[in-house]
Scaffold this active site. Structure first.
Site, short mmCIF file in Angstrom:
data_model
loop_
_atom_site.label_atom_id
_atom_site.label_comp_id
_atom_site.label_asym_id
_atom_site.label_seq_id
_atom_site.Cartn_x
_atom_site.Cartn_y
_atom_site.Cartn_z
N ASP A 6 97.43 67.84 9.69
CA ASP A 6 97.50 66.74 10.64
C ASP A 6 98.60 67.08 11.64
O ASP A 6 99.75 67.26 11.24
CB ASP A 6 97.81 65.44 9.90
N VAL A 7 98.26 67.17 12.92
CA VAL A 7 99.27 67.57 13.90
C VAL A 7 100.40 66.57 14.01
O VAL A 7 101.49 66.90 14.51
CB VAL A 7 98.65 67.81 15.30
N THR A 51 82.22 63.62 24.43
CA THR A 51 82.68 63.97 23.10
C THR A 51 82.63 62.75 22.19
O THR A 51 82.39 61.63 22.63
CB THR A 51 84.14 64.48 23.13
N LYS A 54 100.20 61.64 27.41
CA LYS A 54 99.62 62.78 28.13
C LYS A 54 100.49 63.18 29.33
O LYS A 54 100.57 64.37 29.67
CB LYS A 54 98.20 62.44 28.58
N ASN A 60 94.93 71.26 21.31
CA ASN A 60 93.85 70.39 21.77
C ASN A 60 93.79 69.05 21.04
O ASN A 60 93.28 68.08 21.58
CB ASN A 60 92.51 71.13 21.59
N TYR A 102 98.54 55.96 25.66
CA TYR A 102 97.86 57.26 25.74
C TYR A 102 98.26 58.00 27.01
O TYR A 102 98.59 59.20 26.97
CB TYR A 102 96.35 57.03 25.70
#
Length: 253
Positions: free
Chosen positions: A60-61, A186, A155, A86, A151
Site C-alpha cells: 500500500d503506497v 478507468t 495533486k 501512478n 484531491y
C-alpha cells in the site's frame, strides 16, 4: 523517437489496472522488465499472467514501511531504472464537509505515496547512467475543480515536488516529470460516474457527458494515451525533458 535503453527495470505503482496497467504493458512492449506494485495480489497476478508485467509486488503506497520493503525486494532482483508513481485515489465532497481525515487520506495516497516511492528508488538510481521518474498527477494538479479540494491539493503537491526534485537531479542522468491526465476512462472515473448518477439521477450517458465537457475534444481520455506520454518521457530521447507537468487532456489546459 528514441526508445528505452537495453532492458531497464521499471516499477509501476498502482500497476494492476487502469492507467497503471496500460503504462506497464507499454513498457513491456518497449523492452523493459516491469514490476507492478499494488494492494491486491490477485489483480497483480492477473496482470503478470496476461503479459502486462513480469513481476508483482504487494504494498500500500500509503504505508511507508510496506512500500519501501516491496521496492527493496524488487530492487534486489534488478536495480530500478524507471519509477512510474501512478497509484492514486480520489474522494469528492464539498469543502465544508471535507474533514482533516479526508485531507489526510488524499495526501497519504496521492502525495506521500509518491514521496516514499521516490525516496526508495532514488539512492540507487541517481549514480547510474540512466534514470526516469514519472509521477501520474492529474489536471487537478494544474487547476481547480469543485468538490475535490483535498484531491486537487494533493495533486498540486505532486507537481510541486516534481518541479523541485527535477532541479536537484539536473546534474545527474535522472529526469523527473509528471503527466496530468484529464478525466480518463478507468475504474476510478467509473466511480465518479456512479456518484453523479446517484446524486443527480442522471443516466450513465449524461454523467459521462458531464465529465467529458471539461475536455474540448468532448470525450474521456484513454489509458493508452496516458501510457504513450509516459513511454516517451522514459525514452532516451527525452533526456532534456525534466521538471515538466504535461497535460494529457484534449486541450483542457
Amino acid at each position: 523517437m528514441s526508445g528505452l535503453p537495453h532492458s531497464p527495470h521499471a516499477l509501476v505503482t498502482g500497476g494492476g489496472r487502469g492507467i497503471g496497467r496500460a503504462i506497464a504493458s507499454s513498457l513491456v512492449g518497449a523492452g523493459a522488465t516491469v514490476t507492478v506494485l499494488g494492494r491486491n495480489a490477485a489483480v497483480l497476478d492477473e496482470a503478470v499472467n496476461a503479459g502486462a508485467a513480469h513481476f508483482g509486488a504487494v504494498a500500500d503506497v500509503a504505508n511507508e514501511a510496506s512500500l519501501k520493503a516491496a521496492i527493496a525486494g524488487a530492487s534486489a532482483r534488478k536495480p530500478i531504472d524507471i519509477l512510474v508513481a501512478n497509484a492514486g485515489s480520489a474522494e469528492s465532497a464539498p469543502f465544508a464537509k471535507s474533514d482533516g481525515a479526508l485531507f489526510s487520506r488524499m495526501m497519504d495516497v496521492n502525495f506521500m505515496g509518491v514521496v516514499h516511492a521516490v525516496q526508495a528508488v532514488l539512492p540507487g538510481m541517481k549514480d547510474r547512467p540512466y534514470g526516469r521518474i514519472v509521477a501520474v498527477a492529474s489536471t487537478a494538479g494544474l487547476k481547480g475543480y469543485a468538490y475535490v479540494s483535498a484531491y486537487a491539493a494533493a495533486k498540486h503537491a505532486v507537481v510541486g515536488l516534481v518541479r523541485s526534485l527535477a532541479l536537484e537531479m539536473a546534474g545527474s542522468s535522472v529526469t523527473v516529470n509528471a503527466v496530468c491526465p484529464g478525466f480518463t476512462d478507468t475504474d476510478l472515473v467509473a466511480g465518479s460516474i456512479d456518484n453523479i448518477m446517484k446524486k443527480t439521477g442522471r443516466t450513465r450517458e449524461q454523467a459521462i457527458a458531464e465529465l467529458s465537457k471539461h475536455n474540448p475534444q468532448g470525450r474521456l481520455i484513454t489509458p493508452q494515451e496516458v501510457a504513450d506520454a509516459v513511454l516517451w518521457l522514459c525514452g532516451e530521447g527525452a533526456g532534456a525533458i525534466t521538471g515538466q507537468a504535461i497535460a494529457v487532456a484534449g486541450g483542457e489546459i
